[in-house]
Design an enzyme around this catalytic site. Sequence first.
Site, short mmCIF file in Angstrom:
data_model
loop_
_atom_site.label_atom_id
_atom_site.label_comp_id
_atom_site.label_asym_id
_atom_site.label_seq_id
_atom_site.Cartn_x
_atom_site.Cartn_y
_atom_site.Cartn_z
N LYS A 1 0.83 -1.20 0.00
CA LYS A 1 0.00 0.00 0.00
C LYS A 1 0.87 1.26 0.00
O LYS A 1 1.94 1.30 0.60
CB LYS A 1 -0.94 -0.01 1.21
CG LYS A 1 -2.03 -1.08 1.15
CD LYS A 1 -3.06 -0.79 0.09
CE LYS A 1 -4.02 -1.94 -0.18
NZ LYS A 1 -4.98 -2.16 0.90
N ARG B 1 -3.55 -10.59 3.50
CA ARG B 1 -3.69 -10.57 2.04
C ARG B 1 -2.44 -9.93 1.46
O ARG B 1 -2.20 -8.73 1.66
CB ARG B 1 -4.94 -9.79 1.64
CG ARG B 1 -5.29 -9.82 0.16
CD ARG B 1 -6.59 -9.05 -0.09
NE ARG B 1 -7.00 -9.14 -1.49
CZ ARG B 1 -6.60 -8.31 -2.45
NH1 ARG B 1 -5.76 -7.33 -2.15
NH2 ARG B 1 -7.03 -8.45 -3.68
#
Length: 255
Positions: free
Chosen positions: A202, A238
């Site tokens: 991210k 994830r």
Amino acid sequence: MGVVNVTPDSFSDGGVNFDPDTAAASARRMVRDGALIVDVGGESTRPGSEGVSVDEELRRVVPVLERLPGVPVSIDTAKAEVARRALELGAELVNDVTAFRGDPQLAGVVADANCYLCLMHMQGEPRTMQAAPTYDDVASEVAAFLEERLRFAVDAGIDERMICLDPGIGFGKTIEQNLELVARLDVLLALGRPVLIGFSRKSSLGRLLGDAGARTGPLSASLAAAVVAYEHGATILRVHDVREHVEALTVATAF
């Protein structure tokens, strides 16, 4: 949970797995590397992304799923028809970033299939979610939202024991809010369901390291975030780089 984005425009791996053979090979490699399930998605939900039609999403994911018999797969979709077809092809989990707010028929598809489900929090929509995310208390507000969607899912006939929750790292949150959600994961765990964290690559991680214009975060930062999330009680991670995360978590769990 390994990530296979069958898209041309995902934030960190857009186009890498757009070819069905390549995507299927990536999924099988992730399982060999230690992933217990592989999340296949045909629609990017990166900040600023636009949606795709049902037909286009099916065109992307169906050939991949057809190449993965016997491989544990989840389908990352908010569309009932895509989920239905994926479940017919062996998917075991539906991962819905809209938490049943995108397609009113999706809850019925999941209930009928008696499959696993992940409900995620997102403030706004992908196109606008990072414009100006605001909360008075991010952990409490995300938990309240997920509790309401959990009740909605159960009322729709879905077994609560089949449901996990995702606070939606990077989906309508600032860097500080993302960090607070992991640090206060106990607020989400109090809902009594497993929690999934998707901090891998991210942009918050890149910006935290000083790159104000970062679109992704480095592997080193992803590993650190994963270990911290695990230590705070996350059940599912994830990730894009499965082998490295498995190795890091193997060491973390040895202490």
